[in-house]
Design an enzyme around this catalytic site. Structure first.
Site, short mmCIF file in Angstrom:
data_model
loop_
_atom_site.label_atom_id
_atom_site.label_comp_id
_atom_site.label_asym_id
_atom_site.label_seq_id
_atom_site.Cartn_x
_atom_site.Cartn_y
_atom_site.Cartn_z
N GLN A 235 34.36 23.90 39.66
CA GLN A 235 35.05 25.01 40.34
C GLN A 235 34.20 26.27 40.39
O GLN A 235 33.63 26.69 39.38
CB GLN A 235 36.35 25.34 39.59
CG GLN A 235 37.08 26.51 40.22
CD GLN A 235 38.50 26.64 39.69
OE1 GLN A 235 38.71 27.05 38.56
NE2 GLN A 235 39.46 26.28 40.52
N HIS A 237 34.67 30.11 40.93
CA HIS A 237 35.69 31.16 40.99
C HIS A 237 35.28 32.10 42.12
O HIS A 237 34.12 32.45 42.23
CB HIS A 237 35.76 31.90 39.66
CG HIS A 237 36.98 32.74 39.50
ND1 HIS A 237 37.15 33.91 40.19
CD2 HIS A 237 38.11 32.57 38.75
CE1 HIS A 237 38.33 34.43 39.86
NE2 HIS A 237 38.92 33.63 38.99
N LEU A 251 33.20 37.10 35.10
CA LEU A 251 34.47 36.91 35.81
C LEU A 251 35.20 38.21 36.14
O LEU A 251 35.29 39.11 35.33
CB LEU A 251 35.39 36.03 34.96
CG LEU A 251 36.67 35.59 35.65
CD1 LEU A 251 36.37 34.68 36.82
CD2 LEU A 251 37.58 34.88 34.66
#
Lengths: 571, 249
Positions: A235, A237, A251
């Site tokens: 994945q 983000h 993040l």
């Protein structure tokens, strides 16, 4: 240097002390087993602390129509129909209870006006479902579980790196660990062993993952014959920081969009209107991440190669209250005040959907005595993970894993291992203390660059084949690594030990990405842009001698009661 | 490219009786923090240097050290704040040295084990209800990332063997005491076994906290006051005594 080691005995051995490992330790201890938990970092520092947005659980405190069935269908559909339905069902049904239990352990969630647990919106969740603690939900989970752990009879050894698992007649019977602080070897004899070591994000250059997320447990399990699944599904983000360089990839929580943040390109267009007019910024992560990437590639990116994420319209008070750590993160690292300025963001490697194949009920692997929970396990998230489902995952399957391993331990004795194997392993570890060896950081950098450049968000056959050749070359070189210094707290030595395990994860991702000639969920191929109904299957990675073999296996068919909950897949 | 000199404390207690500062030249990038410089040294100059770090984002509290002798997180201290002057990086002085910049902080978990755990009041109706305003005080303390910089800066810990548990642990106890549904009072533990009386509220802990928790103002002083109210307030003593007598009758 002598080959001495300290021997420990424990019913259940847990490798990894993030949320899944700690929840497993609590469950195993409460089931009456003796428990030992090992952590590569200091206790309480695991990557779970980085989780921000919340835990997905259909408490229906904010949106009364929510229930486990809707959570099931959201998760299964966004996993693009290759998830294990039973794992999704368990998650959807058990997450609310795990959240309430966490509250009873002392966690303090944000509240609704009538005093219940507050829930926020998140990408591709039909209802507001994420129970949260501002944007520090992971820290609250870790601290709460740590507190429970410290007040139970659980043995904790932190800063221990497990170098190898040992088997006897195919069953895992123990693990050898190196304690960093004094360089002493410890052999843990265990009736059952749980791998809870998290993901492998650090094999990529641009990632939101902590230093320790190098996929160690995945590699250790594969070496003793555990099957991996869906490894090609990595994945991205949608929103990682792009600037300054030191924090590239860090993040930016989906909570920013959940609380009303919008994405803009350099021309000021709200481009999600073009990619997903209905769900906009809150579509599934794979879709938003590719949209951000496409805007940047089309030359509509920002100064530092990102897109803008803007939440200034919500006002300073709201932002500081709802997103306090994002406010601080941008102020401290980038000198940007997000209450007045837009953030620059770009996709960053975030999560490994694939991992060790496990049984949904007990989290046992195909290797007797070996269990796995959390990010290192596979099956729940399919081809794409919804935000908030990983924190639910570590609680729900952490607990099941602890109970599963504890039950197994009650039925089993200790297995023996030939001492010469332990000595050989200690010799292998020490052989890296050789100042003429290849610098492990140079090779790790080559691996990270290769993965980010050639196995990125949009993949193609040529790049993937190039990447595979580079990985195989690095594999040859990995036996020649070496560092100066002693065995005591030698991070260079640790990098030597991690590197071969990082290569296992990398090889699996690349081989799977080559094999899956379609675009599904997080896996997007420029040369095969469509989804292929023939490939609605899971890829299984099997160890055959020293080789990695891939097999296609059918996705378990949904029983009728669950089939009713999901729309048929569209092609 | 600009360069900066980082002077790093190196000491392997296995083979040396004394440590020394070693200078390293590191190229400067925009927005660089001390941890980036240390990672450069680790990757390109000496991979055997012992250093502890993990999240690189100020969230895990692993990379605690003394930067120009001030307890700081390496990941949050920007190089440009030194304007090109030499920077010294040394390990936390309040903890036993393992090697180079790494210290043994394990005593903190021994203390955490001694603090009475969260103990909810009996018979609370489920699901629990609490109002947001009631959880705010405890939430401030729960921001703690256990970097132990407050322990490091505390002169009571550094210079006296008093048995004082230290600011981190007062914050922990306060976070539980101020949980709206908790049933215990940990001030007795803090003021007897925990040696809280040794703290003379110099507020050093509060000044180094990377999470800006007002440790002294909001945790230490209220816990000291609670103890005073509970155990030394003359009116409370009289009330307690008369209650006990009442119970006897």
């Amino acid at each position: 240097m002598s080959s001495q080691y300290i021997v420990h005995e424990t019913d259940v051995l847990i490798i990894g002390a993030g949320g899944a490992g700690m929840r497993a330790a609590i469950a195993a201890s409460d089931s009456g087993s003796s428990v030992t938990i090992l952590s590569k970092s200091l206790l309480g520092k695991a990557h779970t602390v980085m989780a921000e947005g919340g835990i997905a659980a259909s408490l229906a405190n904010v949106d009364s129509k929510d229930n486990w069935q809707v959570h099931f269908s959201d998760t299964f559909i966004e996993g693009v129909y290759i998830s294990n339905y039973r794992m999704v069902e368990i998650l959807a049904k058990e997450a609310p209870e795990r959240v309430r239990e966490l509250e009873e352990y002392g966690a303090l969630f944000d509240r609704t006006p009538d005093g219940r647990i507050m829930q926020r919106a998140f990408g591709a969740h039909t209802y507001r479902r994420l129970c949260h603690v501002g944007d520090r939900t992971g820290l609250e989970i870790i601290r709460t579980l740590e507190d429970q752990l410290l007040h139970r009879k659980v043995k904790v050894y932190d800063e221990v790196f497990v170098t190898k698992l040992f088997t006897n007649e195919g069953r895992v019977v123990g693990a050898l660990g190196l304690k960093l602080s004094d360089g002493v070897f410890h052999y843990f004899r265990a009736k059952a062993t749980i791998i809870a070591t998290g993901g492998c994000g650090r094999i990529f250059k641009v990632t939101s993952n902590s230093w320790e997320s190098t996929g160690d447990g995945l590699g250790l399990a594969f070496q003793v014959g555990a099957e991996l699944m869906d490894m090609e599904m990595i994945q991205f983000h949608p929103t990682g920081m792009v600037y300054p360089p030191g924090v590239k990839g860090l993040l930016v929580t989906e909570g920013v969009r959940g609380e009303g943040g919008i994405l803009l390109n350099a021309k000021g267009e709200r481009f999600m209107q073009r990619y997903s007019p209905k769900k906009m910024e809150l579509d599934a992560r794979d879709i938003v991440a590719r949209a951000n990437y496409a805007e940047i590639m089309a030359g509509r990116g920002t100064e530092h190669g990102g897109v803008y994420l803007d939440i200034t319209h919500k006002g300073a008070d709201f932002i500081k209250k709802k997103l306090p750590s994002m406010y601080k993160q941008y102020l401290d690292f980038a000198g940007v005040d997000i209450t007045r300025e837009k953030m620059e963001v770009a996709p960053t490697v975030h999560y490994q959907m694939g991992g060790i194949r496990v049984d949904p009920e007990t989290t046992s692997t195909n290797v007797p005595g070996l269990f796995a929970a959390g990010e290192v396990a596979s099956g729940l998230h399919g081809a794409n993970r919804l935000g908030g489902n990983s924190l639910a995952d570590i609680l729900v399957f952490g607990k099941r894993s602890g109970e599963g391993a504890s039950n197994f331990a009650k039925r089993s004795g200790f297995g023996s291992v030939d001492e010469s194997l332990l000595i050989a392993e200690m010799e292998r570890v020490k052989s890296y203390l050789n100042k003429d060896g290849l610098n492990p950081y140079d090779l790790a950098t080559k691996l990270e660059d290769t993965m980010s450049e050639k196995v990125g968000i949009i993949r193609n056959g040529n790049d993937l084949n190039d990447a595979l050749n580079i990985i195989l070359e690095l594999k040859m070189q990995s036996t020649k690594l070496g560092v100066d210094g002693s065995i005591r707290y030698n991070k260079g030595l640790l990098q030597c030990l991690e590197f071969p395990l990082m290569l296992i994860a990398a090889e699996a991702i690349i081989r799977g990405a080559i094999e899956r000639k379609e675009s599904r969920g997080a896996h997007a191929r420029a040369d095969f842009p469509k989804k292929d109904p023939q490939l609605r299957k899971n890829l299984i990675y099997v160890r055959a001698g020293d080789e990695m073999k891939l097999e296609w296996r059918a996705v378990p068919e949904l029983p009728d009661d669950l089939k009713k909950l999901v729309e048929p897949e569209e092609y | 490219m600009d360069k900066i000199t980082i002077s790093v404390y190196r000491h392997n207690p296995e083979i040396e009786t004394k440590g020394r500062f070693v200078d390293y030249e590191v190229p400067v990038e925009e927005g660089m923090v001390v941890l980036d410089a240390m990672k450069y040294i680790e990757r390109h100059i000496d991979p055997s240097m012992s250093i502890r770090w993990n999240c690189m984002a100020g969230k895990c509290g692993s990379c605690s050290a003394e930067i120009n002798h001030k307890p700081s997180l390496m990941c949050k201290t920007r190089i440009d704040s030194f304007r090109g002057k030499k920077v010294t990086v040394s390990p936390m002085g309040a903890f036993p040295l393992v090697k180079d910049l790494v210290t043994d902080v394990s005593e903190n978990w021994d203390i955490l084990r001694r603090i009475p755990p969260f103990t909810p009041k009996k018979g609370i109706e489920k699901p629990w209800r609490m109002s947001q305003i009631d959880i705010e005080r405890s939430k401030e303390f729960k921001k703690c990332i256990e970097c132990f910089l407050c322990q490091d800066v505390c002169h009571v810990i550094r210079e006296h063997k008093s048995g004082y548990v230290g600011p981190r642990h007062v914050v922990k106890a306060a976070s539980l005491d101020m949980h709206p549904l908790d049933s215990l009072n940990r001030s007795e533990f803090l003021n007897s076994e925990g040696g809280l009386g040794f703290c003379n509220i110099t507020k050093c802990c509060q000044s180094v906290c990377p999470e800006e928790i007002r440790i002294t103002d909001n945790a230490i002083i209220p816990e000291k006051e609670r103890a005073v109210n509970a155990f030394y307030d003359p009116i409370a003593i009289i009330i307690r005594r008369s209650r006990k007598e009442g119970e006897r009758k």
